[in-house]
Scaffold this motif. Structure first.
Motif, PDB file in Angstrom:
ATOM      1  N   ASP A  25      15.979  -0.561  21.697  1.00 54.77           N
ATOM      2  CA  ASP A  25      14.808  -0.407  20.838  1.00 54.77           C
ATOM      3  C   ASP A  25      14.154   0.937  21.086  1.00 54.77           C
ATOM      4  OD1 ASP A  25      15.223  -2.815  19.771  1.00 54.77           O
ATOM      5  OD2 ASP A  25      13.610  -3.856  20.821  1.00 54.77           O
ATOM      6  N   ASP A  26      13.793   1.616  20.012  1.00 52.87           N
ATOM      7  CA  ASP A  26      13.175   2.925  20.138  1.00 52.87           C
ATOM      8  C   ASP A  26      11.705   2.831  19.768  1.00 52.87           C
ATOM      9  OD1 ASP A  26      13.873   6.263  18.790  1.00 52.87           O
ATOM     10  OD2 ASP A  26      12.686   5.568  20.484  1.00 52.87           O
ATOM     11  N   ASP A  27      11.341   2.973  18.475  1.00 52.17           N
ATOM     12  CA  ASP A  27       9.931   2.958  18.117  1.00 52.17           C
ATOM     13  C   ASP A  27       9.713   2.154  16.853  1.00 52.17           C
ATOM     14  OD1 ASP A  27       9.380   5.902  16.116  1.00 52.17           O
ATOM     15  OD2 ASP A  27      11.250   4.857  16.514  1.00 52.17           O
ATOM     16  N   PHE A  28       8.509   1.637  16.742  1.00 54.51           N
ATOM     17  CA  PHE A  28       8.059   0.922  15.553  1.00 54.51           C
ATOM     18  C   PHE A  28       6.838   1.639  15.034  1.00 54.51           C
ATOM     19  CE2 PHE A  28       5.402  -2.219  13.426  1.00 54.51           C
ATOM     20  CZ  PHE A  28       6.301  -2.771  12.533  1.00 54.51           C
ATOM     21  N   ARG A  29       6.815   1.968  13.730  1.00 57.55           N
ATOM     22  CA  ARG A  29       5.718   2.738  13.163  1.00 57.55           C
ATOM     23  C   ARG A  29       5.126   2.040  11.948  1.00 57.55           C
ATOM     24  NH1 ARG A  29       6.133   7.531  10.789  1.00 57.55           N
ATOM     25  NH2 ARG A  29       8.254   7.124  10.059  1.00 57.55           N
ATOM     26  N   PHE A  30       3.814   2.164  11.834  1.00 54.43           N
ATOM     27  CA  PHE A  30       3.090   1.783  10.627  1.00 54.43           C
ATOM     28  C   PHE A  30       2.534   3.068  10.044  1.00 54.43           C
ATOM     29  CE2 PHE A  30      -1.190   0.383   8.880  1.00 54.43           C
ATOM     30  CZ  PHE A  30      -0.667  -0.063   7.675  1.00 54.43           C
ATOM     31  N   PHE A  31       2.889   3.403   8.802  1.00 51.89           N
ATOM     32  CA  PHE A  31       2.503   4.675   8.217  1.00 51.89           C
ATOM     33  C   PHE A  31       2.107   4.466   6.764  1.00 51.89           C
ATOM     34  CE2 PHE A  31       6.945   4.045   7.344  1.00 51.89           C
ATOM     35  CZ  PHE A  31       7.137   4.531   6.071  1.00 51.89           C
ATOM     36  N   GLY A  32       1.480   5.476   6.168  1.00 53.31           N
ATOM     37  CA  GLY A  32       1.136   5.347   4.760  1.00 53.31           C
ATOM     38  C   GLY A  32       0.052   6.294   4.319  1.00 53.31           C
ATOM     39  N   TYR A  33      -0.456   6.016   3.140  1.00 55.95           N
ATOM     40  CA  TYR A  33      -1.535   6.783   2.528  1.00 55.95           C
ATOM     41  C   TYR A  33      -2.353   5.812   1.682  1.00 55.95           C
ATOM     42  CZ  TYR A  33      -4.119   9.644  -0.766  1.00 55.95           C
ATOM     43  OH  TYR A  33      -5.136  10.171  -1.516  1.00 55.95           O
ATOM     44  N   ALA A  34      -3.682   5.963   1.681  1.00 57.09           N
ATOM     45  CA  ALA A  34      -4.513   5.067   0.863  1.00 57.09           C
ATOM     46  C   ALA A  34      -5.850   5.727   0.557  1.00 57.09           C
ATOM     47  CB  ALA A  34      -4.744   3.740   1.576  1.00 57.09           C
ATOM     48  N   ARG A  35      -6.408   5.340  -0.579  1.00 53.96           N
ATOM     49  CA  ARG A  35      -7.776   5.687  -0.931  1.00 53.96           C
ATOM     50  C   ARG A  35      -8.347   4.527  -1.748  1.00 53.96           C
ATOM     51  NH1 ARG A  35      -4.727   9.704  -4.192  1.00 53.96           N
ATOM     52  NH2 ARG A  35      -4.709   8.973  -6.356  1.00 53.96           N
ATOM     53  N   TYR A  36      -9.463   4.000  -1.306  1.00 57.89           N
ATOM     54  CA  TYR A  36     -10.120   2.898  -2.003  1.00 57.89           C
ATOM     55  C   TYR A  36     -11.629   3.112  -1.940  1.00 57.89           C
ATOM     56  CZ  TYR A  36      -5.796   0.136  -2.055  1.00 57.89           C
ATOM     57  OH  TYR A  36      -4.512  -0.317  -2.277  1.00 57.89           O
ATOM     58  N   GLY A  37     -12.312   2.713  -3.008  1.00 60.72           N
ATOM     59  CA  GLY A  37     -13.757   2.815  -3.030  1.00 60.72           C
ATOM     60  C   GLY A  37     -14.318   2.337  -4.352  1.00 60.72           C
TER      61      GLY A  37
END
Length: 396
Positions: A25-37
């Motif tokens: 096992d190497d790495d686990f990532r949570f990634f992304g982009y968001a804009r809310y309002g």
């Protein structure tokens, strides 16, 4: 026999069939982009747009954007031999027609692919992938414009070192993001990059080709070919971009017969002091189409910023856009000014996440938005914008 037994057990209990002797096992990532309002509209329109605009969000994106986000997960593995693998999945959520397919919004699978790097000793940066991915989508930021976009399903590679340059290559089929199979439109894409000219200057070249399968060609609007050529010159954070498209505009998936598009765009940023900076963009694009809607889009956007300290900043964005029709005696124009007070994790321009409290003031004067179906007369509109909003924006 032990291997077959292990595979049978994995299938029976639903475990992943990855040999523990081959991978760690190497790495686990949570990634992304968001804009809310939320945005309170106190006039005709919540956002400012020029009818017929070609250059993305041509009046400027600050305080003038849709809500939505992209949320991804990836799992990495490294084998005993050192080759590095990634399995990636991403979902997006956009409710506005300008982003969502068919204007329906909802949650869609945008990425589902696997890739491997460091598996060729002479090419440690070579990355080979297959599946569904965001594919070749270079962007100019102030107008939120993907001047090329070929998201789809297929395969390809990145960073093949040719000595003095690197090559990216892909072959993808277009899919609706809520479907599984492609629709019969295909793109072959290429990018030559890592070409240093002098000091801080470099250039990237793009060449893409679009076509349809024989089955899809039975539909007349698929029975054509498309291509794009582009060059992006960069120096000290400033970009000068040229792009030509035949039977296409932003994507060779368009396959639009008798259509040509020319784009020139110049953008960048300058630090005036440790606390003040200015971002800018100026672009021109001409679209030559069958019919009488040949037009040019000129737009200019300037965004001065001031950092009060490492957390608080003020941005002011001013934008102006003109759409000039060649065969119709009409010009559409719009202007916008947005004042934004920000709370941000860092003082530098690209720092995120950010909390943004803003006011947008603008006007669109559209002399041509179409023809009346009964009288044949040109239709027009004059729309004012006054919007008060609060939102967060983040990429991670």
């Amino acid at each position: 026999m032990r291997a077959l037994k292990l595979i049978s057990v994995c299938i029976a209990v639903g475990l992943p069939m990855i040999s523990n002797s081959a991978f760690a096992d190497d790495d686990f990532r949570f990634f992304g982009y968001a804009r809310y309002g939320a945005a309170f509209q106190d006039s005709d329109e919540q956002r400012v747009t020029t009818a017929g605009a070609l250059n993305g969000n041509a009046t400027g994106r600050l305080g003038n954007e849709d809500n939505g986000g992209e949320f991804g997960l990836s799992k990495g593995y490294t084998s005993d031999l050192g080759d590095q693998w990634d399995i990636v999945v991403m979902f997006d959520h956009y409710s506005q027609e300008s982003w969502a397919q068919s204007g329906t919004g909802g949650v869609k699978v945008k990425k589902a692919y696997a890739s491997v790097t460091n598996f060729v000793d002479s090419q440690p940066e070579l990355k080979v992938w297959a599946g569904r991915d965001f594919h070749q989508r270079p962007q100019t930021g102030l107008n939120d414009y993907f001047w090329m976009t070929h998201d789809g399903q297929g395969a390809g590679f990145y960073n093949l070192n040719l000595g003095g340059a690197k090559l990216d290559f892909g072959a993808v089929g277009q899919v609706q993001s809520d479907l599984v199979d492609d629709n019969g439109k295909y793109a072959v894409t290429s990018k030559l990059h890592g070409i240093n000219l002098f000091d801080d200057a470099s250039v990237e070249f793009y060449a893409n080709y679009g076509f349809a399968s024989k089955k899809a060609q039975k539909q007349s609007y698929y029975n054509t070919r498309a291509y794009q050529l582009a060059a992006d010159f960069s120096m000290s954070g400033h970009h000068l971009l040229f792009r030509y498209a035949d039977n296409a505009k932003d994507s060779v998936f368009d396959l639009t017969k008798d259509q040509r598009a020319w784009l020139v765009s110049f953008n960048g940023a300058n630090n005036i002091s440790d606390q003040a900076a200015v971002e800018y963009l100026a672009a021109y694009q001409f679209l030559d189409v069958a019919g009488n809607e040949d037009r040019a889009n000129y737009n200019v956007i300037v965004r001065p910023t001031y950092n009060w300290d490492s957390i608080n900043s003020t941005w002011i964005e001013a934008g102006y856009s003109v759409v000039d029709y060649k065969d119709i005696n009409a010009k559409n124009s719009s202007w916008k000014v947005t004042f934004s007070q920000n709370i941000v994790i860092g003082s530098q321009l690209p720092a995120r996440p950010m909390l943004r409290f803003y006011t947008t003031l603008g006007k669109a004067d559209n002399e041509f938005i179409g023809f009346d179906s009964k009288t044949g007369n040109m239709q027009s509109s004059q729309l004012d914008t006054l919007t008060f909003g609060a939102m967060f924006e983040a990429w991670w």
